[in-house]
Design a protein around this motif. Structure first.
Motif, PDB file in Angstrom:
ATOM      1  N   LEU A   1      10.968 -26.658 -57.305  1.00 35.31           N
ATOM      2  CA  LEU A   1      11.411 -26.627 -55.920  1.00 35.31           C
ATOM      3  C   LEU A   1      10.272 -27.919 -55.374  1.00 35.31           C
ATOM      4  O   LEU A   1      10.627 -28.255 -54.474  1.00 35.31           O
ATOM      5  N   SER A   2       8.677 -27.019 -56.059  1.00 34.21           N
ATOM      6  CA  SER A   2       8.007 -27.991 -55.774  1.00 34.21           C
ATOM      7  C   SER A   2       8.058 -29.883 -55.629  1.00 34.21           C
ATOM      8  O   SER A   2       7.607 -30.580 -54.433  1.00 34.21           O
TER       9      SER A   2
ATOM     10  N   VAL B   1      10.470 -35.099 -50.338  1.00 39.29           N
ATOM     11  CA  VAL B   1      11.174 -35.015 -49.565  1.00 39.29           C
ATOM     12  C   VAL B   1       9.682 -35.371 -48.228  1.00 39.29           C
ATOM     13  O   VAL B   1      10.563 -36.173 -48.353  1.00 39.29           O
ATOM     14  N   ALA B   2       8.679 -34.700 -48.348  1.00 42.58           N
ATOM     15  CA  ALA B   2       7.734 -34.864 -47.982  1.00 42.58           C
ATOM     16  C   ALA B   2       7.263 -36.451 -48.403  1.00 42.58           C
ATOM     17  O   ALA B   2       6.423 -36.983 -47.024  1.00 42.58           O
TER      18      ALA B   2
ATOM     19  N   SER C   1       6.980 -27.128 -60.711  1.00 38.89           N
ATOM     20  CA  SER C   1       8.204 -26.514 -60.207  1.00 38.89           C
ATOM     21  C   SER C   1       8.873 -27.214 -59.731  1.00 38.89           C
ATOM     22  O   SER C   1       8.784 -28.441 -58.811  1.00 38.89           O
TER      23      SER C   1
ATOM     24  N   ASN D   1      21.098 -29.938 -59.124  1.00 38.30           N
ATOM     25  CA  ASN D   1      21.595 -30.317 -57.636  1.00 38.30           C
ATOM     26  C   ASN D   1      22.732 -31.637 -57.600  1.00 38.30           C
ATOM     27  O   ASN D   1      21.385 -32.576 -57.803  1.00 38.30           O
TER      28      ASN D   1
ATOM     29  N   LEU E   1      11.156 -31.294 -55.776  1.00 34.70           N
ATOM     30  CA  LEU E   1      11.697 -31.584 -54.254  1.00 34.70           C
ATOM     31  C   LEU E   1      11.113 -31.550 -53.295  1.00 34.70           C
ATOM     32  O   LEU E   1      11.897 -32.370 -52.338  1.00 34.70           O
ATOM     33  N   LEU E   2      10.523 -30.528 -53.048  1.00 34.96           N
ATOM     34  CA  LEU E   2      10.002 -30.524 -51.580  1.00 34.96           C
ATOM     35  C   LEU E   2       8.935 -31.862 -51.583  1.00 34.96           C
ATOM     36  O   LEU E   2       9.092 -32.485 -50.299  1.00 34.96           O
ATOM     37  N   ALA E   3       7.940 -31.798 -52.379  1.00 36.92           N
ATOM     38  CA  ALA E   3       7.681 -32.564 -52.357  1.00 36.92           C
ATOM     39  C   ALA E   3       7.987 -34.376 -52.109  1.00 36.92           C
ATOM     40  O   ALA E   3       7.038 -34.780 -51.513  1.00 36.92           O
TER      41      ALA E   3
ATOM     42  N   SER F   1       9.740 -39.165 -46.701  1.00 36.19           N
ATOM     43  CA  SER F   1       9.135 -39.299 -45.649  1.00 36.19           C
ATOM     44  C   SER F   1       8.235 -40.201 -44.695  1.00 36.19           C
ATOM     45  O   SER F   1       7.944 -40.769 -43.887  1.00 36.19           O
TER      46      SER F   1
ATOM     47  N   VAL G   1       3.813 -38.073 -56.176  1.00 37.99           N
ATOM     48  CA  VAL G   1       4.616 -36.667 -56.325  1.00 37.99           C
ATOM     49  C   VAL G   1       4.673 -35.190 -57.394  1.00 37.99           C
ATOM     50  O   VAL G   1       4.246 -34.436 -56.920  1.00 37.99           O
TER      51      VAL G   1
ATOM     52  N   ALA H   1       3.299 -32.083 -57.146  1.00 37.72           N
ATOM     53  CA  ALA H   1       4.451 -30.788 -57.534  1.00 37.72           C
ATOM     54  C   ALA H   1       3.124 -29.559 -58.896  1.00 37.72           C
ATOM     55  O   ALA H   1       3.897 -28.465 -58.749  1.00 37.72           O
TER      56      ALA H   1
END
Lengths: 268, 340
Positions: free
Chosen positions: B152-153, B159-160, B150, B88, B155-157, B163, B139, B143
């Motif tokens: 995707l996990s 971000v979460a 994973s 990415n 990346l999402l973890a 924040s 993180v 994940a």
């Protein structure tokens, strides 16, 4: 003694079963074509044979040795996979992409040897990629990109080649040339080649044996004449067909039986 | 990209860094011409009137410039590593929580007023380092499933968790408004007053992380084709991902603890590198490191001379300089970016 033998494979993606009690063998010097309807488990079978996914149950033996008993790099020297689709996010050149097929042989750090370069050159030549060698892969057409992936698999110099729809996206010339190359590799160098195809008639001409998958397991396996019968094809794909001898090669030629209004008759 | 042009651009980047460093040593409240910089560095004292200059160069500017090189290079290589790992082009060294964790650690240290030093680092830096590594580890743990992780996990973890932690930092800032300027100054990043001690302790660690990533460049090339291909070529994804995260986090976390949160360098350096030297990570990683180092050294020059004698936080400069620069590059080379 078969080179590669899958015994009673049961593969799952989460809860969904993709292969059920599937057994199959591939011999040295043989071209084995795996066929079946969409979702019948062809790609899953190739993934299981290539050690990309671990079967839920069942074993895959290479020279009578479990493919999961050896380190991943060792197996990558023995079995090469050409996946059905592949990402190309970064603009590596064609030659750089093909040279990565040498990774299992040279490890993470050793530079390319003369022998490596020779193998890469041969792979580029085999797929008519020499003129494209410095082109970024992101600028290639779909068919050219498929040839790069196949060239990289060849550069692995493995005894077993698993090709997932190698002719997809290729023009007529390269469909013929890729399948000719596949037969040469099997007959002259004794490779075991397992490939999936959708074109029954292409398979009938080029396969030593055809394995027909239906409902996630092996329905039939044998020579094209044995496997490609109207009943079996109708049962597998759910449409009526007739099978006639190929006018040039004498191999089975599968003709779908269309309905009256499928045909264009009164063309101006 | 041919080998020769890739080598040419590597040389170009190295020379750019050299020019930037010379500027970094010469520019400031006292301006020193390039010829005399060399005399000061080699210890040939010109005359008595330049004695103070020698001290400024050798004790103040030299460690600061070298530290900027290390931090910039670490951020550049870590950014390239994460972009490859996530496939990415928007990934940066802070994508899985390295900056927010550091911010929380530093803010806590400032708010609680802890005082201690170890390895040339103050409490704020140490807490930033601990916070950064802890948040990345958190993180990664969230994940991962068993031995695999994973993307995707992750990346999402990332971000979460980022924040969430950023909200905690904001809360701490809100509750401690008397320390707002100090906290804010740290969050924006600064190389002010960093001497040899900080460099000695952080330099080797950043270098280790960067070289570690460079050693992974060939499997990173394969990873860009997707997981299935990487596995078929004998790569154990779990191991590779773990190694990339450890090496990139080391370079990032140590850099952040030494210089605060310096944005944009880690995002744009890999893009500049790929434009110049092609896509092979054996070239992209060092080129990205050189670009990051040059960028940060230049930004630091601007930071300390734009509003002299006051200093602008260097993170603001990197974003102000880097943003437009990147947009120009994007416009010029849009065709190459078409692939994304």
């Amino acid at each position: 003694m078969p080179t590669l033998s899958a015994d009673n494979l049961d593969c799952r993606y989460g809860r969904r079963q993709a292969l059920d009690a599937c057994s199959l063998t591939a011999e040295a010097g043989e071209v084995l074509v795996v066929m079946g309807a969409n979702g019948s488990g062809k790609t899953t079978l190739l993934r299981a044979l290539s050690r990309s996914i671990r079967p839920h149950r069942g074993t895959v033996l290479l020279h009578e040795r479990d493919i999961w008993s050896a380190p991943a790099t060792d197996m990558a020297r023995e079995i090469a996979l050409m996946p059905q689709s592949e990402r190309r996010d970064w603009p590596l050149t064609v030659e750089e992409a093909v040279s990565l097929g040498r990774l299992p042989h040279r490890g993470w750090l050793r530079p390319l040897s003369t022998a490596d370069r020779a193998t890469i050159q041969q792979s580029l030549e085999a797929l008519a990629l020499v003129d494209l060698r410095d082109r970024p892969i992101t600028e290639l057409s779909g068919g050219e990109w498929r040839r790069v992936i196949l060239a990289r698999a060849l550069a692995q110099q493995a005894g077993v080649l698993l090709l997932d729809e190698p002719t997809n996206g290729l023009d007529l010339r390269f469909q013929v040339e890729v399948l000719r190359l596949v037969r040469q590799l099997a007959k002259q160098q004794g490779l075991s080649i397992v490939l999936t195809l959708h074109d029954l008639n292409l398979a009938a001409v080029h396969a030593d044996r055809i394995a027909l998958l239906a409902r996630r397991t092996l329905l039939a396996c044998g020579t094209p004449h044995e496997v490609l019968t109207p009943q079996r094809i109708a049962e597998t794909f759910g449409i009526p067909v007739t099978v006639i001898p190929h006018p040039v090669y004498g191999t089975p030629l599968v003709v779908p039986l269309l309905e009256e209004n499928d045909l264009v008759r009164d063309r101006p | 990209m041919t080998q020769r042009s890739a080598n040419f651009w590597m040389l170009f980047l190295a020379l750019s860094l050299l020019v930037a460093c010379t500027a970094g040593l010469g520019v400031g409240a006292v301006i020193v011409p390039p010829g005399r910089i060399w005399q000061h560095l080699t210890g040939q004292v010109v005359s008595a009137e330049h004695m103070a200059e020698a001290t400024i160069i050798r004790e103040l500017r030299l460690p600061r410039v070298i530290l900027a090189c290390f931090i910039g290079a670490g951020l550049g290589t870590a950014g390239a590593g994460y972009q490859a790992l996530f496939r990415n082009p928007l990934a940066d060294p802070f994508v899985i929580g390295a900056s927010s964790g550091a911010a929380l650690g530093a803010t806590l240290a400032i708010v609680l007023g802890w005082q201690a030093t170890a390895f040339g680092f103050g409490t704020v830096s140490l807490m930033a380092l601990a916070g950064s590594l802890a948040s990345v580890a958190l993180v990664y743990l969230i994940a991962s499933v068993g031995r695999s992780v994973s993307m995707l996990s992750l990346l999402l973890a990332g971000v979460a968790v980022s924040s969430f932690i950023s909200a905690l930092v904001s809360l701490l800032m809100f509750l401690n408004d008397e320390k707002l300027v100090t906290i804010f100054g740290w969050l924006m990043g600064s190389l002010s007053g960093r001497g040899w001690a900080v460099l000695r302790s952080s330099g080797p660690l950043i270098l280790a992380g960067s070289i570690g990533l460079w050693l992974l460049s060939r499997p990173l090339d394969v990873l860009t084709f997707g997981d299935e291909t990487a596995t078929a070529l004998g790569i154990r994804l779990g191991v590779l991902r773990g190694l990339v995260v450890v090496a990139a986090s080391l370079a990032t976390a140590v850099g952040v603890s030494a210089g605060g949160i310096i944005s944009f360098v880690g995002l744009i350096s890999p893009h500049v590198a790929r434009f110049l030297v092609g896509a092979r990570h054996a070239y992209v990683l060092p080129a990205s490191g050189l670009t990051g180092a040059t960028l940060l050294v230049v930004a630091d020059c601007v930071a300390r001379s734009a509003a002299a004698p006051a200093e602008v936080p260097v993170g603001i400069v990197t974003a102000l300089l880097g943003g437009p620069f990147f947009l120009v590059l994007l416009k010029l080379r849009q065709r190459e970016l078409g692939a994304f």
